[in-house]
Design a protein around this motif. Structure first.
Motif, PDB file in Angstrom:
ATOM      1  N   ASP A  66      45.066  34.766  38.993  1.00 60.09           N
ATOM      2  CA  ASP A  66      45.076  34.968  40.443  1.00 60.09           C
ATOM      3  C   ASP A  66      44.600  36.369  40.803  1.00 60.09           C
ATOM      4  OD1 ASP A  66      46.031  33.760  43.101  1.00 60.09           O
ATOM      5  OD2 ASP A  66      47.052  35.721  43.060  1.00 60.09           O
ATOM      6  N   ILE A  67      44.987  37.385  39.993  1.00 60.84           N
ATOM      7  CA  ILE A  67      44.513  38.755  40.236  1.00 60.84           C
ATOM      8  C   ILE A  67      43.003  38.828  40.089  1.00 60.84           C
ATOM      9  CG2 ILE A  67      44.579  41.126  39.365  1.00 60.84           C
ATOM     10  CD1 ILE A  67      47.489  40.669  38.610  1.00 60.84           C
ATOM     11  N   LEU A  68      42.488  38.197  39.060  1.00 63.26           N
ATOM     12  CA  LEU A  68      41.035  38.187  38.853  1.00 63.26           C
ATOM     13  C   LEU A  68      40.330  37.498  40.018  1.00 63.26           C
ATOM     14  CD1 LEU A  68      40.927  37.323  35.037  1.00 63.26           C
ATOM     15  CD2 LEU A  68      40.575  39.561  36.102  1.00 63.26           C
ATOM     16  N   ARG A  69      40.956  36.442  40.534  1.00 62.35           N
ATOM     17  CA  ARG A  69      40.358  35.755  41.683  1.00 62.35           C
ATOM     18  C   ARG A  69      40.323  36.650  42.914  1.00 62.35           C
ATOM     19  NH1 ARG A  69      42.285  33.797  46.065  1.00 62.35           N
ATOM     20  NH2 ARG A  69      44.436  34.106  45.391  1.00 62.35           N
ATOM     21  N   THR A  70      41.425  37.303  43.213  1.00 64.41           N
ATOM     22  CA  THR A  70      41.472  38.164  44.394  1.00 64.41           C
ATOM     23  C   THR A  70      40.555  39.370  44.246  1.00 64.41           C
ATOM     24  OG1 THR A  70      43.423  39.272  43.467  1.00 64.41           O
ATOM     25  CG2 THR A  70      43.805  37.461  44.997  1.00 64.41           C
ATOM     26  N   ASP A  71      40.468  39.891  43.019  1.00 60.11           N
ATOM     27  CA  ASP A  71      39.561  41.029  42.810  1.00 60.11           C
ATOM     28  C   ASP A  71      38.117  40.634  43.074  1.00 60.11           C
ATOM     29  OD1 ASP A  71      41.668  42.639  42.198  1.00 60.11           O
ATOM     30  OD2 ASP A  71      41.417  42.504  40.002  1.00 60.11           O
ATOM     31  N   ASP A  72      37.782  39.356  42.860  1.00 62.01           N
ATOM     32  CA  ASP A  72      36.419  38.875  43.095  1.00 62.01           C
ATOM     33  C   ASP A  72      36.237  38.323  44.502  1.00 62.01           C
ATOM     34  OD1 ASP A  72      35.665  39.563  40.564  1.00 62.01           O
ATOM     35  OD2 ASP A  72      35.965  37.545  39.715  1.00 62.01           O
ATOM     36  N   PRO A 131      38.360  28.507  44.293  1.00 62.67           N
ATOM     37  CA  PRO A 131      37.947  29.728  43.592  1.00 62.67           C
ATOM     38  C   PRO A 131      36.442  29.825  43.361  1.00 62.67           C
ATOM     39  CG  PRO A 131      39.009  28.190  42.089  1.00 62.67           C
ATOM     40  CD  PRO A 131      39.188  27.630  43.453  1.00 62.67           C
ATOM     41  N   CYS A 132      35.720  28.791  43.660  1.00 59.90           N
ATOM     42  CA  CYS A 132      34.266  28.859  43.494  1.00 59.90           C
ATOM     43  C   CYS A 132      33.588  29.505  44.711  1.00 59.90           C
ATOM     44  CB  CYS A 132      33.677  27.466  43.275  1.00 59.90           C
ATOM     45  SG  CYS A 132      34.238  26.682  41.750  1.00 59.90           S
ATOM     46  N   VAL A 133      34.318  29.622  45.823  1.00 60.44           N
ATOM     47  CA  VAL A 133      33.761  30.197  47.052  1.00 60.44           C
ATOM     48  C   VAL A 133      34.159  31.662  47.138  1.00 60.44           C
ATOM     49  CG1 VAL A 133      33.655  30.021  49.560  1.00 60.44           C
ATOM     50  CG2 VAL A 133      33.923  27.951  48.171  1.00 60.44           C
ATOM     51  N   LYS A 134      33.157  32.520  47.324  1.00 60.12           N
ATOM     52  CA  LYS A 134      33.402  33.963  47.344  1.00 60.12           C
ATOM     53  C   LYS A 134      33.082  34.517  48.730  1.00 60.12           C
ATOM     54  CE  LYS A 134      32.288  38.173  44.763  1.00 60.12           C
ATOM     55  NZ  LYS A 134      31.526  38.748  43.622  1.00 60.12           N
ATOM     56  N   LEU A 135      34.002  35.386  49.238  1.00 57.93           N
ATOM     57  CA  LEU A 135      33.812  35.995  50.552  1.00 57.93           C
ATOM     58  C   LEU A 135      33.065  37.318  50.415  1.00 57.93           C
ATOM     59  CD1 LEU A 135      37.265  35.343  52.245  1.00 57.93           C
ATOM     60  CD2 LEU A 135      35.145  34.036  52.474  1.00 57.93           C
ATOM     61  N   PRO A 136      32.518  37.846  51.523  1.00 62.98           N
ATOM     62  CA  PRO A 136      31.806  39.131  51.491  1.00 62.98           C
ATOM     63  C   PRO A 136      32.721  40.269  51.052  1.00 62.98           C
ATOM     64  CG  PRO A 136      31.345  37.948  53.517  1.00 62.98           C
ATOM     65  CD  PRO A 136      32.438  37.193  52.842  1.00 62.98           C
ATOM     66  N   SER A 137      32.128  41.366  50.585  1.00 64.50           N
ATOM     67  CA  SER A 137      32.898  42.512  50.088  1.00 64.50           C
ATOM     68  C   SER A 137      33.687  43.189  51.184  1.00 64.50           C
ATOM     69  CB  SER A 137      31.951  43.518  49.431  1.00 64.50           C
ATOM     70  OG  SER A 137      30.950  43.936  50.360  1.00 64.50           O
TER      71      SER A 137
END
Length: 1298
Positions: free
Chosen positions: A795-801, A808-814
Motif C-alpha cells: 500500500d505504501i508503494l502504491r501511494t508513493d506512486d 492500482p493500475c491507474v496513476k494520478l498526476p504528481s
C-alpha cells in the motif's frame, strides 16, 4: 440450544395416565344381597332387635347380572362348619349366628377381593374396610342398624331397592381417617380417589359408597343412605363397633399410608429451606449485609486512595519533567520517537529529539522482541512478496480441513460435560430401564372476551366436537419414510393393547365419537372429572384412569369444569442409539404433524375463536436450525458495516482528489480477509482432527478475532504513519514494528494463553470455543505481523506512486502527490480529539478524583449486583421471534398445573432376605421408618422445599402386596405350581363374553403362600426370585389391581436377576409445578441432596433422574465454571505481562483494570436481567480477550515514555488512544448496532446487548480510568532523563493520523 430447557414444559405430568395400565376400577362393595326383611315382620311391620336380619338371601338379579337381596327379614342363622370357617377368615369379629347364606358370602368375598390389594399395605384400613362390609352383610344384629326403605318386585319377588345404614359420627370419622392417606402407588395418588372418589370427609366417602350404580356400572345395585340418628321408637342403634387406628403400631401402617403412624413421628418432615439472607436494619430500612459491607469497603478504599494520592502529589511537587518520546529512528540501537510534539505546551511537550537506545531500559524479553522486530522489518521491506506468499501457505492448508466441517447441534453434546453425573445417570437409565418417550402436543384454548376478563370454559359441546374433528385429522395423518407410510398408530406408545396412550379429554369417550352422545356428551366429561378413577365408563381406551389435571389447563384447584384449555399429548416410542436415525419414522411423522397443524388445524380453530399452540419432539431442533440461518443476512451486514468503517479509519482525511490515493479500502479489505482466513484456518484445523464446530463459534469468534485483528491493523498502520515521510521504507517498517510490535505480541499472547487455558473447562461448548478462539487469535497474530505488514508495504508503494486505491493500475498526476503529503502531515480527527480534549480533561485533578470515585463505585455496585444474577436460559430467547414455539411455551406456562416426572433409581438392590434391603426401600407395613419410599412420602409433605409433589409409585410395594396371602385374588397358582391369573382374566374368564366363575379351569387355584410361608410378611430370596417375573407379567384387573404388566415393565432391569441382585429399579413420582429456570435448577439440587442423604443413611445407591436434568445440570456449577475460566484467563494475562514486561507493577495494574471490566460486565448483565449460562460465560471470557486490547497498548506506551506520570499518561493516550479508539471501540460499535435488528432474541440479548456493554465498558476503562490510574500510581518509566543532542532530527507529530 439447551434441549432440556426447551422440552420440559411439554413433559410436565403426562406420565400418570400413560403408565397406569390398570384394567380395573375399584368396585366398592356393592351391598348386593345383604338386606332382608325379618320373617316375623312379614305381616305386622319392621322388627329391629338383636339376632334379627333386615334382609336375607338372594332372590333375583338385575338385567346387568347384579344380585338382588330378598326384601324380607329372618332370624340370624348358625352357619355350618365350613361356611363359619370361611366367614371368620374374612370377618373375624363374627363368630356365631350370621345374616348371610353361602351365596351371599361368596358375593361378599368376590367383591371385597377387589379392594384388598389396594388396602393391604395398611392393615388398619383394610381391617376397618372389611369389618364395615362384614357387618352390613353378615352381622347377626343386622336389623339394629340396617333398615330396608325401598323394595322392588322382580320375578314376583320383592327385592331390596334402598336401605338406611345407621352409624355414629365417631365411627364414620375414624373409618375415614384410617384410610384417607393410603397410597395407590401405581397412580401416584391415594386409594381414596378410587374407593371414595377423592372424598375430603367421611360424609362424602360414605355417600360415594352408597350411590346406586347404573346398569353395567360398578357399585351397589340399590341405594344406601348413611344416617347417624335412628328414630327413638324404632329400637335401632347406630353401628359403633371398634375402629382400628392406622397409627396403631401393632397394625403396622407405614408413614406413607398414615400421617399419624409411629414411623412418621420418628422423623419430622424436612423443614422449608428458606434462603438465609443476612440483613442490617438502619431505621426503617433493611439493607443486605453484602451491600452494607461493600458500601463500607468503598468508603474506606476511596478515602485511603484519595489520602495516598494527596500525599503522593505533595511529595512529587516541583518542576515538571518533560516526557520522552517512545523510540528513535536512527540506527539499529535506537528506538523511533512515538510521540513528538512541536507545540511548546509543557504538559504535551516532547523533547526536540528522540531517545537513544541507551536511554531506554527494556526488559530482557522486550529487548529480544525489539531486536527481532527490527531485523524482521528490514527483511519484509525487502521481500514483501515472499513473506506474503509464505504466510498464507499454512492457513490455506488448514482451511482444507473444512471439507470435514461439521456442526454439533445435539444439546447434550454442547452443554453436558464429559463425566457429567446427569449424563451418566441418563445413560444408566436409558440402558437399564427405558428411554423417555417422545412428546407431540396440542394446546387448544379459549380467548378472553375482553382484555381484563377471564377466559371462558373450554368444556362445551361445541369445543368437544371440534376436538373430535381435530383428532380425526391427526389419526388419518401419514408421513412417508423409506417408501412406506407411517401413521400415529405405528409409532405411538401402546401399554397393553393396540390402543395408543393418547392423553386427551376424548379418552372419557374411549376416543370414539360414536360414544359421545351415548355417554351423555359434555355432562359425561364433567362427571368423569370427579369420578375418573372409579367409574368404568370414564376409563381410557387403553384401560387406565385418566387424571383430568393432565388433559385440562387453566383451572384453579380442582375446578376442572372451569378449565380454559384442552391439552392433547401423543406419547411416541423413543429409541436411543449411536446411529442417529433410530427415530426416523417418528421424526418423519412429527414434521408431517407440524405441517398439518399449521395448514389445516390452526385455521379450523381460529374460525371458532380459539387458539391452538403445538409442538413435537423435533420442533426445538428444527427451529434452532432455522434460526441459525435466519440471521445470516444480519451478521453479513454487520461485517460489511465494520469493513466500511475500517477502510475509512485506516485512510487519511477524505479530501478530493487526494482521497483516491490515501484511502485504504483495498488494505482494509485485505486486512479483513486476513482476519477471516485466521478464523477459517482455526475451524479447518479442528475440523480436520474431528472436532465439531458449534453455532456459538460461528457467531462469536469472528467478532472476537475481528475486534483483535482490526485493533492491531489500526495500530500498525498508524505506527507507520507516524514515521518521517522522508524516511526509507525499510526504516519506516522496522521502526514501526519496534514501536508497536512488543505491545501487539504481549496482547496477542495474553489472549492466546487465556483462551488456551480455558480449553480445560469441562463444559464442551466453552471448551471448544476456547480452543477455536486460541488458535484463531494466534493465527491472526502471525498473519498480522507477516501478511498484513507485507500488505502495508504494497500500500505504501502504491501511494508513493500516486496510484488509485482499489485500481492500482491507474496513476494520478504528481500534483496530487504533493497535496497528499501535505494532508498526511495534518493530524487526524481522533488524534486531535485525544490531544486537545480527551487527555487535557483527564489531566485535571478534580476530574481524576471523580473518575476514581465513580469507577470504584461502579465496581463495588457491580459486585453487589453479581449476587443477583440468576442461572438459566429461557427457552423462548433461543428461538426465532416468529417461531410457533413462542406461543406454545407461553401457553405451557399459563395452563399447565403439573410438574415434570421424577424417578428415584436404586442401583444394585440386593433382594435377599438376609440383606434386609427390601425393608430399607419399601413403604408398606413393617418397612423401616426411614426407608427410601417413606422418606419420599415425608418429603412430599413439603413440596415448597423438596419440590416433590407426591409419594412415589412403587413396584416393590405392589409386589409385596401382590404376594400377600391377604390379597387372595392376586398371587395364585395352579395345582401344578404354574401361575394362575385372577378369576376375571383368561383362562379363568373366557373372552368374548364367556363365563367367569369358580367352576371353571381355575377352580382349584390357591394363593401362592400362606402367611406362615413368609418371614414377617417378606418372601425368602428364592420366593422373591421365583415370583417377581410372575408379578411383572400379571395384568391388573378388577379382581387384582396390583398386576405389574405394562405399568412396571420398564421399572426393573432383570439382567442378572438370578444372582440375587437387581441392577436397576426406579420409583416414579413428580416434581411440584416449576415455573422458572431457577425452579428447575433448585428442584434438581433438592432431589440430589435428598438422594445423597438417603443413600448415606441406608447405605444404598440412589440417584434422582428427570429428563430435563441433563440440560440443567450445567447451572448447578455455572458460577464455578464462570469464575474458574475468568480467573484462569486473568491469571494467564497477568503471567504473560509479568514475563514480557518484567514489571510486577505494570502487570498488577493491567490485572486490576481487566478484573474491573469483567466485574462491571457482570453487573450490567444483572441490570439487563441476562441470565448466566454458557453463552454469557463465553461472552465474559471473550471480554477478557477484548479488554486486553483496551489496556495493554496504553500501558505499554505509558511504560516506554519519559517524564512524570501525568505527561506519560497523556503521551500514551495521544499515541495509542486514537488507534485503540478507532480500532476497537468505533469498529465494534457500528457492527454491534446492526445486531439489534436480528430476528432472534438470542442475538439481541446475548450479542447486541452484551457486546455493546463490553465495547462501552472497555472504552471507559481503557481510555478513561486506566490513564487516570496510571497518572496517579503508574509504574516508573523505562527511560532515563538524558536527552539526545539538539542536532538530532525529529519527526513532527503532524504525521500522526486517525
Amino acid at each position: 440450544m439447551e434441549r432440556g430447557a426447551v422440552l420440559l414444559g411439554r413433559r410436565l405430568g403426562f406420565f400418570a395416565v400413560t403408565v397406569l395400565l390398570l384394567k380395573v376400577i375399584f368396585f366398592v362393595f356393592s351391598a348386593k344381597a345383604q338386606v332382608s326383611l325379618s320373617q316375623s315382620n312379614a305381616a305386622s311391620g319392621d322388627m329391629h332387635r338383636e339376632g334379627y336380619c333386615s334382609m336375607y338371601g338372594i332372590c333375583a338379579q338385575r338385567s346387568d347380572g347384579k344380585d338382588l337381596n330378598c326384601a324380607q327379614g329372618s332370624l340370624a342363622t348358625k352357619p355350618d362348619g365350613l361356611l363359619s370357617s370361611r366367614i371368620q377368615s374374612l370377618c373375624p369379629t363374627i363368630t356365631s349366628n350370621v345374616c348371610c347364606n353361602a351365596a351371599q358370602f361368596e358375593t361378599l368375598h368376590d367383591q371385597v377381593q377387589q379392594a384388598v390389594p389396594l388396602l393391604v399395605g395398611c392393615p388398619a384400613c383394610l381391617r376397618n374396610f372389611l369389618n364395615f362390609f362384614c357387618e352390613l352383610s353378615c352381622s347377626p344384629n343386622q336389623s339394629l342398624f340396617i333398615n330396608v326403605t325401598s323394595a322392588t318386585q322382580v320375578n314376583n319377588t320383592m327385592t331390596v331397592n334402598g336401605i338406611d345404614y345407621f352409624i355414629t359420627n365417631t365411627y364414620g370419622e375414624e373409618f375415614y381417617d384410617s384410610c384417607k392417606d393410603v397410597k395407590f402407588g401405581s397412580m401416584n395418588t391415594r386409594v381414596m380417589d378410587f374407593i371414595g372418589a377423592g372424598a375430603e370427609n367421611y360424609e362424602d366417602f360414605l355417600s360415594f359408597l352408597g350411590r346406586q350404580a347404573a346398569l353395567n356400572s360398578p357399585g351397589s345395585p340399590y341405594k344406601i343412605d348413611f344416617k347417624t340418628n335412628a328414630p327413638l321408637s324404632s329400637g335401632m342403634k347406630p353401628l359403633n363397633s371398634t375402629i382400628y387406628s392406622c397409627g396403631d403400631s401393632l397394625l403396622g401402617c407405614s408413614c406413607g399410608d398414615c400421617s399419624s403412624s409411629s414411623t412418621c413421628s420418628d422423623s419430622a418432615p424436612p423443614a422449608l429451606l428458606e434462603k438465609s439472607s443476612c440483613k442490617i436494619s438502619m431505621g426503617s430500612v433493611r439493607v443486605k449485609c453484602i451491600d452494607f459491607s461493600l458500601a463500607v469497603l468503598y468508603i474506606t478504599t476511596s478515602s485511603a486512595l484519595l489520602l495516598w494520592t494527596f500525599l503522593l502529589r505533595k511529595g512529587e511537587r516541583g518542576p515538571l519533567s518533560k516526557p520522552k518520546p517512545l523510540f528513535n529512528g536512527n540506527g539499529e540501537n535506537e528506538l523511533l520517537s512515538g510521540y513528538k510534539q512541536q507545540d511548546t505546551n509543557p504538559p504535551m511537550h516532547m523533547s526536540k529529539g528522540p531517545l537513544l537506545w541507551k536511554d531506554f531500559q527494556p526488559s530482557v524479553i522486550q529487548d529480544f522482541f525489539a531486536r527481532i522486530f527490527r531485523k524482521y522489518g528490514e527483511f519484509v521491506s525487502r521481500k514483501p512478496t515472499l513473506v506474503l506468499s509464505l504466510s498464507l501457505v499454512v492457513p490455506i492448508l488448514l482451511c482444507m480441513g473444512l471439507v470435514r466441517f461439521r456442526v454439533e447441534t445435539k444439546p447434550e453434546k454442547l452443554w453436558v460435560s464429559h463425566g457429567s453425573k446427569a449424563a451418566e445417570d441418563k445413560h444408566f437409565f436409558d440402558f437399564h430401564l427405558a428411554p423417555f418417550y417422545r412428546i407431540e402436543q396440542l394446546l387448544l384454548a379459549t380467548l378472553p372476551l375482553s382484555k381484563n376478563a377471564m377466559a371462558p370454559s373450554i368444556v362445551t359441546d361445541q369445543n368437544l366436537k371440534l376436538l373430535f374433528e381435530l383428532q380425526k385429522k391427526v389419526d388419518t395423518l401419514h408421513a412417508n419414510y423409506s417408501g412406506s407410510k407411517v401413521f400415529l398408530g405405528d409409532i405411538c406408545m401402546k401399554p397393553l393393547d393396540d390402543n395408543c396412550a393418547t392423553q386427551s379429554v376424548l379418552q372419557y369417550f374411549k376416543m370414539d365419537q360414536k360414544r359421545y352422545d351415548d355417554y351423555g356428551g359434555v355432562q359425561h366429561a364433567v362427571y368423569c372429572f370427579e369420578h375418573y378413577s372409579s367409574e368404568e365408563t370414564c376409563r381410557s381406551s387403553f384401560h387406565a384412569p385418566l387424571d383430568p389435571g393432565t388433559v385440562l389447563g387453566g383451572f384453579s384447584g380442582s375446578n376442572y369444569s372451569d378449565a380454559s384449555a384442552f391439552i392433547i399429548t401423543y406419547p411416541v416410542n423413543n429409541e436411543v442409539g449411536d446411529a442417529g436415525n433410530e427415530n426416523g419414522k417418528a421424526v418423519a411423522w412429527e414434521r408431517a404433524f407440524i405441517q398439518l397443524v399449521k395448514e389445516e388445524l390452526v385455521p379450523m380453530v381460529q374460525t371458532q375463536n380459539l387458539t391452538l399452540s403445538f409442538s413435537s419432539e423435533s420442533s426445538v431442533q428444527d427451529e434452532l436450525e432455522r434460526e441459525s440461518s435466519a440471521d445470516v443476512v444480519t451478521i453479513l451486514i454487520s461485517y460489511l458495516v465494520m469493513f466500511a468503517y475500517i477502510s475509512f479509519a485506516l485512510g487519511d482525511s477524505p479530501q478530493w482528489p487526494s482521497f483516491l490515493v490515501t484511502s485504504k479500502v483495498l488494505l482494509g479489505l485485505s486486512g479483513v480477509l486476513v482476519v477471516m482466513l485466521s478464523v477459517l484456518g482455526s475451524i479447518g484445523f479442528y475440523s480436520a482432527i474431528g472436532v465439531k464446530s458449534t453455532l456459538i463459534i460461528m457467531e462469536v469468534i469472528p467478532f472476537l478475532v475481528l475486534a483483535v485483528g482490526v485493533d492491531n491493523m489500526c495500530i500498525l498502520v498508524h505506527a507507520v504513519k507516524r514515521q518521517a515521510t522522508d524516511m526509507s521504507l525499510d526504516r519506516k517498517i522496522s521502526n514501526a514494528l519496534v514501536e508497536v510490535g512488543p505491545s501487539i505480541t504481549l496482547a496477542s499472547l495474553s489472549e492466546v494463553i487465556a483462551f488456551a487455558v480455558g480449553s480445560f473447562i469441562p463444559m464442551p461448548a466453552v471448551r471448544v470455543f476456547s480452543m477455536f478462539a486460541a488458535l484463531a487469535i494466534f493465527l491472526n497474530f502471525i498473519l498480522q505481523v507477516t501478511a498484513f505488514v507485507a500488505l502495508i508495504i504494497f500500500d505504501i508503494l502504491r501511494t508513493d506512486d500516486n496510484k488509485i486505491d482499489c485500481f492500482p493500475c491507474v496513476k494520478l498526476p504528481s500534483s496530487v502527490g504533493s497535496e497528499r503529503v501535505i494532508l498526511q502531515r495534518k493530524s487526524g480527527f481522533l488524534v486531535r480529539y485525544m490531544e486537545d480534549f480527551h487527555a487535557p480533561i483527564l489531566a485535571i485533578p478534580g476530574v481524576k478524583s471523580v473518575v476514581i470515585a465513580v469507577f470504584t463505585a461502579a465496581t463495588f455496585f457491580s459486585i453487589a449486583l453479581c449476587t443477583r444474577l440468576q442461572a438459566g436460559l429461557e427457552q423462548k430467547i433461543v428461538l426465532p421471534r416468529d417461531s410457533y414455539l413462542q406461543g406454545y411455551f407461553d401457553d405451557l406456562a399459563n395452563y399447565l398445573r403439573v410438574g415434570p416426572p421424577l424417578y428415584f433409581v436404586v442401583k444394585g438392590f440386593n433382594y435377599s432376605l438376609e440383606s434386609n434391603q427390601t425393608n430399607k426401600i419399601c413403604s408398606t407395613s413393617h418397612c423401616d421408618s426411614n426407608s427410601l419410599l417413606n422418606e419420599i412420602t415425608k418429603a412430599s409433605l413439603n413440596p415448597e422445599s423438596s419440590f416433590i409433589a407426591k409419594p412415589a409409585a412403587s413396584w416393590l410395594d405392589d409386589f409385596l402386596v401382590w404376594l400377600s396371602p391377604e390379597a387372595f385374588g392376586c398371587c395364585r397358582k395352579f395345582t401344578n405350581g404354574s401361575y394362575c391369573p385372577p378369576n376375571d382374566q383368561f383362562p379363568c374368564c373366557q373372552p368374548n363374553g364367556g363365563t367367569c366363575g369358580i367352576d371353571g379351569v381355575c377352580k382349584d387355584c390357591t394363593t401362592c403362600f400362606h402367611q406362615s410361608d413368609l418371614h414377617d410378611g417378606r418372601p425368602s430370596t428364592a420366593q422373591f426370585r421365583e415370583k417377581l417375573p410372575w408379578f411383572l407379567k400379571a395384568s391388573p384387573s378388577a379382581n387384582c389391581a396390583k398386576g405389574g404388566s405394562g405399568i412396571y415393565s420398564s421399572s426393573i432391569d432383570l439382567t442378572g436377576f438370578d444372582s440375587g441382585m437387581i441392577q436397576a429399579s426406579s420409583f416414579r413420582t413428580y416434581h411440584s409445578p416449576l415455573s422458572g429456570q431457577m425452579d428447575y435448577v433448585n428442584a434438581m439440587r433438592a432431589a440430589r441432596d435428598f438422594s445423597s442423604r438417603v443413600s448415606d443413611s441406608l447405605k444404598i445407591q440412589v440417584f434422582p433422574y428427570s429428563v430435563y436434568y441433563i440440560f440443567f445440570e450445567q447451572y448447578l456449577h455455572i458460577w464455578k465454571t464462570a469464575w474458574t475460566i475468568i480467573a484462569i484467563g486473568l491469571g494467564a494475562v497477568f503471567i504473560i505481562c509479568l514475563v514480557i514486561t518484567c514489571s510486577l507493577w505494570t502487570s498488577a495494574i493491567i490485572l486490576l483494570v481487566l478484573s474491573m471490566i469483567v466485574v462491571d460486565m457482570m453487573g450490567v448483565i444483572a441490570i439487563l436481567k441476562i441470565q448466566l449460562n454458557a453463552i454469557s460465560v463465553v461472552n465474559l471470557v471473550m471480554s477478557v480477550g477484548i479488554a486486553v486490547e483496551f489496556c495493554v497498548h496504553i500501558t505499554h506506551a505509558f511504560l516506554v515514555n519519559g517524564g512524570d506520570r501525568g505527561s506519560r499518561a497523556k503521551a500514551a493516550l495521544c499515541t495509542m488512544g486514537a488507534s485503540v479508539f478507532s480500532g476497537i471501540t468505533l469498529t465494534k460499535l457500528v457492527g454491534v448496532i446492526v445486531l439489534s435488528f436480528a430476528k432472534s432474541r438470542v442475538f439481541v440479548v446475548y450479542y447486541f446487548q452484551m457486546y455493546l456493554a463490553l465495547v462501552l465498558i472497555g472504552f471507559l476503562h481503557g481510555l478513561v480510568f486506566l490513564p487516570v490510574l496510571l497518572s496517579i500510581c503508574g509504574p516508573p518509566s523505562r527511560c532515563d532523563s538524558d536527552e539526545k543532542p539538539e542536532n538530532q532530527p525529529t519527526v513532527p507529530a503532524e504525521t500522526i493520523s486517525s
